[in-house]
Design a protein around this motif. Structure first.
Motif, PDB file in Angstrom:
ATOM      1  N   GLY A  82       0.780  -1.231   0.000  1.00  0.00           N
ATOM      2  CA  GLY A  82       0.000   0.000   0.000  1.00  0.00           C
ATOM      3  C   GLY A  82       0.811   1.279   0.000  1.00  0.00           C
ATOM      4  O   GLY A  82       0.264   2.353  -0.242  1.00  0.00           O
ATOM      5  N   SER A  83       2.121   1.200   0.265  1.00  0.00           N
ATOM      6  CA  SER A  83       2.943   2.413   0.214  1.00  0.00           C
ATOM      7  C   SER A  83       2.952   2.969  -1.204  1.00  0.00           C
ATOM      8  O   SER A  83       3.165   2.231  -2.164  1.00  0.00           O
ATOM      9  CB  SER A  83       4.386   2.107   0.634  1.00  0.00           C
ATOM     10  OG  SER A  83       4.453   1.627   1.948  1.00  0.00           O
ATOM     11  N   ARG A  84       2.747   4.281  -1.331  1.00  0.00           N
ATOM     12  CA  ARG A  84       2.775   4.923  -2.650  1.00  0.00           C
ATOM     13  C   ARG A  84       4.184   5.441  -2.942  1.00  0.00           C
ATOM     14  O   ARG A  84       4.743   6.188  -2.134  1.00  0.00           O
ATOM     15  CB  ARG A  84       1.791   6.096  -2.703  1.00  0.00           C
ATOM     16  CG  ARG A  84       0.427   5.769  -3.295  1.00  0.00           C
ATOM     17  CD  ARG A  84      -0.342   4.702  -2.573  1.00  0.00           C
ATOM     18  NE  ARG A  84      -1.667   4.507  -3.171  1.00  0.00           N
ATOM     19  CZ  ARG A  84      -2.513   3.581  -2.772  1.00  0.00           C
ATOM     20  NH1 ARG A  84      -2.192   2.750  -1.788  1.00  0.00           N
ATOM     21  NH2 ARG A  84      -3.692   3.459  -3.371  1.00  0.00           N
ATOM     22  N   VAL A  85       4.727   5.046  -4.085  1.00  0.00           N
ATOM     23  CA  VAL A  85       6.049   5.496  -4.503  1.00  0.00           C
ATOM     24  C   VAL A  85       5.914   6.157  -5.872  1.00  0.00           C
ATOM     25  O   VAL A  85       5.461   5.520  -6.836  1.00  0.00           O
ATOM     26  CB  VAL A  85       7.060   4.332  -4.567  1.00  0.00           C
ATOM     27  CG1 VAL A  85       8.428   4.838  -4.999  1.00  0.00           C
ATOM     28  CG2 VAL A  85       7.155   3.617  -3.219  1.00  0.00           C
ATOM     29  N   ALA A  86       6.304   7.427  -5.959  1.00  0.00           N
ATOM     30  CA  ALA A  86       6.193   8.172  -7.215  1.00  0.00           C
ATOM     31  C   ALA A  86       7.426   7.928  -8.082  1.00  0.00           C
ATOM     32  O   ALA A  86       8.553   7.927  -7.585  1.00  0.00           O
ATOM     33  CB  ALA A  86       6.043   9.657  -6.926  1.00  0.00           C
ATOM     34  N   LEU A  87       7.202   7.724  -9.372  1.00  0.00           N
ATOM     35  CA  LEU A  87       8.287   7.591 -10.340  1.00  0.00           C
ATOM     36  C   LEU A  87       8.221   8.777 -11.296  1.00  0.00           C
ATOM     37  O   LEU A  87       7.218   8.975 -11.974  1.00  0.00           O
ATOM     38  CB  LEU A  87       8.159   6.291 -11.142  1.00  0.00           C
ATOM     39  CG  LEU A  87       8.052   4.970 -10.378  1.00  0.00           C
ATOM     40  CD1 LEU A  87       8.069   3.795 -11.365  1.00  0.00           C
ATOM     41  CD2 LEU A  87       9.164   4.821  -9.357  1.00  0.00           C
ATOM     42  N   MET A  88       9.296   9.573 -11.313  1.00  0.00           N
ATOM     43  CA  MET A  88       9.387  10.684 -12.262  1.00  0.00           C
ATOM     44  C   MET A  88      10.657  10.459 -13.085  1.00  0.00           C
ATOM     45  O   MET A  88      11.720  10.983 -12.795  1.00  0.00           O
ATOM     46  CB  MET A  88       9.423  12.037 -11.552  1.00  0.00           C
ATOM     47  CG  MET A  88       9.374  13.208 -12.538  1.00  0.00           C
ATOM     48  SD  MET A  88       9.057  14.820 -11.795  1.00  0.00           S
ATOM     49  CE  MET A  88      10.533  15.057 -10.819  1.00  0.00           C
ATOM     50  N   LEU A  89      10.504   9.622 -14.102  1.00  0.00           N
ATOM     51  CA  LEU A  89      11.641   9.163 -14.899  1.00  0.00           C
ATOM     52  C   LEU A  89      11.282   9.104 -16.378  1.00  0.00           C
ATOM     53  O   LEU A  89      10.200   8.651 -16.730  1.00  0.00           O
ATOM     54  CB  LEU A  89      12.056   7.748 -14.460  1.00  0.00           C
ATOM     55  CG  LEU A  89      12.629   7.559 -13.049  1.00  0.00           C
ATOM     56  CD1 LEU A  89      12.575   6.090 -12.663  1.00  0.00           C
ATOM     57  CD2 LEU A  89      14.060   8.075 -13.007  1.00  0.00           C
ATOM     58  N   PRO A  90      12.205   9.521 -17.235  1.00  0.00           N
ATOM     59  CA  PRO A  90      12.034   9.244 -18.664  1.00  0.00           C
ATOM     60  C   PRO A  90      12.386   7.784 -18.927  1.00  0.00           C
ATOM     61  O   PRO A  90      12.792   7.054 -18.007  1.00  0.00           O
ATOM     62  CB  PRO A  90      13.037  10.193 -19.326  1.00  0.00           C
ATOM     63  CG  PRO A  90      14.120  10.340 -18.305  1.00  0.00           C
ATOM     64  CD  PRO A  90      13.446  10.251 -16.960  1.00  0.00           C
ATOM     65  N   ASN A  91      12.253   7.342 -20.170  1.00  0.00           N
ATOM     66  CA  ASN A  91      12.606   5.966 -20.504  1.00  0.00           C
ATOM     67  C   ASN A  91      14.116   5.760 -20.370  1.00  0.00           C
ATOM     68  O   ASN A  91      14.900   6.286 -21.143  1.00  0.00           O
ATOM     69  CB  ASN A  91      12.174   5.636 -21.935  1.00  0.00           C
ATOM     70  CG  ASN A  91      10.676   5.499 -22.063  1.00  0.00           C
ATOM     71  OD1 ASN A  91       9.943   5.762 -21.125  1.00  0.00           O
ATOM     72  ND2 ASN A  91      10.224   5.093 -23.231  1.00  0.00           N
TER      73      ASN A  91
END
Length: 571
Positions: A82-91
């Motif tokens: 349930g922990s939310r982890v944000a990904l802000m990544l290009p390919n």
């Protein structure tokens, strides 16, 4: 128990038109995606999984990094179910490692578009409760992540060193020639809450097992704006994600298996690319060839170097290929199938592309709330022109009259509604929006179209005012509110217009306050501080008055008609 075939065909006319070898009621696999990809890695650890500008990662290496990253998330950050982890990544290779690692740790992925403004990113991360963000040390991206930290929207960053994704020679050249493009992460005032991506993997922590309930546990919280422009988090369970993968896999008739190679130029943070460019091929042991952004020369270089044969794309990209003098039959010789999604595919783009490539061009249709694919043209044989194909296996659709709510018949236009194992469970923390998204248990798409007697689906219009620009949702309200903050602006109304390059683009009609003046270029410069590049209006048209409805609401209908007349009047 499956219904007799005759009654299924009576209710589902598309079944009779299915390509050979595809069965509508075939069993759908809902094994969580991280389990599937680790199993694929174990089957053939020496095969290539990822190619990034020539730097390769084997399936065995991918599994090791996914597992180690999951272990670090658990032991160092307390990530659990349930922990939310944000990904802000290009390919880059960092994305699939982080994505599958978060899921293996029990967490939920929250995708973030690096092109979004800090305000947009702040809403998403704050709404999701994503205290951890994984990102890159490229200055343009890192400074946004740092701003999110400063604002308290996220509490910790995991930062990957971009040059480590490159082949050795390119890594050295980048470090010498592009050093200014890298952020000095160690100098950040928030350095005490920033961890290195590679250092975490080097710990080689072994993750604890996590018991996943595929039908209930959320794998991805994908933000989408709907008609209001205020992003809502679509809750996609592990079963939703896996089911859509299974449906696409069956529809592909082996297309997504070796020796195929899939090009990932569409960004993984977009739901279409996440599923079709990454999850489906990798879970089948098929290599993914990545580009961090679309550049025609680099894309043609991939075809020449890798002989890749599958290209998921948006119409903008296909149009760029079709219009390029450097792209022809020889350069695109290895391409077998191009899959268009994210926006409507104009017929002129379809024809222009066919002159450049012998590849089968199949148009598909989906939405974030359906993980995302609902319908698709056949991927091995030709389909009816201008159709988005047929519903995928296990998917039911119907068309409902927009005014009466009654189901319409074959050939009649209505709102497309969907049922299937890929449909979300609702929106995060928004029961009212969740209720409005469904009608009698059917997901409302807001798109209008019809089905013909053979079960082929055709879309004709959208109920929503949102603009689909290069495959991304652009919301008029966001642009309108930004423009209204300028002291000279009294009223603004934004519509979407056809755009040869982006499919659609926003055009803003503006009424200025009495005695005020401002040029189009100056207002665009002002908006550049508040909008991302995708949201920037293609044109700003100043008017003495804006059309309104009888109750005083700004009306878009008259503006669309006026713009069409303006275009028609031009020589």
């Amino acid at each position: 128990m499956a219904a007799p075939k005759s009654s299924i065909e009576g209710l589902r006319p598309w079944i009779a038109s299915y390509p050979d070898g595809i069965t509508w009621d075939d069993a759908i696999d809902t094994t969580p995606v991280h389990e599937q990809v680790l199993a694929a890695c174990a089957r053939n650890p020496n095969a290539m999984a990822l190619d990034f500008l020539g730097a390769t990662t084997s399936f065995g290496e991918l599994a090791e990094k996914i597992t180690a990253f999951a272990g670090a998330l658990q032991s160092q950050f307390g990530v659990t179910k349930g922990s939310r982890v944000a990904l802000m990544l290009p390919n880059t290779p960092f994305y699939p490692i982080a994505y599958f690692g978060v899921l293996r740790a029990g967490g939920t992925v929250v995708n973030c578009n690096p092109l979004y403004t800090v305000a947009e990113l702040g809403h998403i991360t704050a709404n999701a409760g994503a205290d951890i963000m994984v990102t890159l040390d490229l200055q343009q991206i890192f400074e946004k992540a740092e701003a999110l930290l400063a604002a308290g929207h996220v509490k910790k960053l995991i930062v990957a060193h971009f040059p480590n994704a490159l082949p050795l020679v390119k890594k050295v050249l980048f470090s010498l020639a592009k050093r200014k493009d890298l952020a000095k992460v160690s100098h950040s005032p928030h350095a005490n809450v920033i961890a290195g991506f590679e250092a975490l993997i080097a710990r080689n922590d072994n993750p604890a097992p996590v018991v996943i309930d595929p039908l209930k546990d959320i794998a991805v919280q994908q933000y989408t704006g709907g008609t209001t422009g205020i992003p809502k988090g679509a809750l996609l369970t592990h079963a939703n994600i896996a089911a859509n993968m299974s449906q696409i896999d069956k529809w592909g008739c082996g297309l997504f298996y070796p020796p195929s190679k899939v090009i990932a130029v569409l960004p993984f943070f977009h739901i279409f690319a996440m599923t079709v460019c990454m999850n489906v091929p990798l879970c089948n042991g098929t290599p993914v060839i990545m580009l961090p952004r679309f550049e025609l020369k680099a894309l043609l270089g991939i075809f020449a170097r890798t002989k890749a044969n599958v290209l998921p794309a948006v119409p903008t990209l296909l149009n760029a290929i079709a219009r390029a003098d450097t792209a022809g039959q020889a350069e695109l010789a290895s391409l077998e199938v191009a899959i268009s999604g994210g926006a409507a595919l104009p017929d002129e783009v379809r024809h222009a592309f066919s002159k450049k490539s012998q590849a089968l061009l199949a148009e598909g249709y989906g939405l974030t709330e359906a993980s995302p694919v609902v319908c698709c043209a056949a991927l091995r044989v030709a389909s009816k022109p201008m159709s988005i194909g047929m519903p995928l296996p296990g998917t039911d659709i119907r068309f409902v009259d927009v005014d009466s709510g009654k189901v319409v018949g074959i050939g009649e236009n209505g709102e497309l509604q969907v049922k299937g194992p890929q449909v979300m469970v609702g929106y995060y923390g928004n029961p009212e929006a969740s209720k409005d998204a469904f009608m009698d248990g059917w997901l409302r798409t807001g798109d209008v179209g019809h089905m013909d007697e053979d079960g082929y689906v055709f879309l004709v219009d959208r109920i929503k005012d949102l603009i689909i620009c290069s495959g991304f949702n652009v919301y008029p309200r966001t642009i309108e509110e930004a423009a209204m903050t300028h002291e000279a602006v009294e009223e603004v109304n934004v519509i979407g217009v056809a755009d040869e390059y982006r499919g659609e683009a926003p055009v803003a009609f503006v009424k200025l306050k009495a005695g005020q003046s401002i040029s189009e270029s100056d207002l665009k410069a002002f908006l550049a501080e508040k909008l991302n590049k995708i949201e920037m209006p293609k044109q700003i048209i100043f008017k003495d008055a804006l059309p309104k409805t009888l109750i005083g609401k700004l009306s878009k209908k008259e503006l669309r008609e006026e713009y069409a007349q303006m275009k028609a009047a031009k020589p």
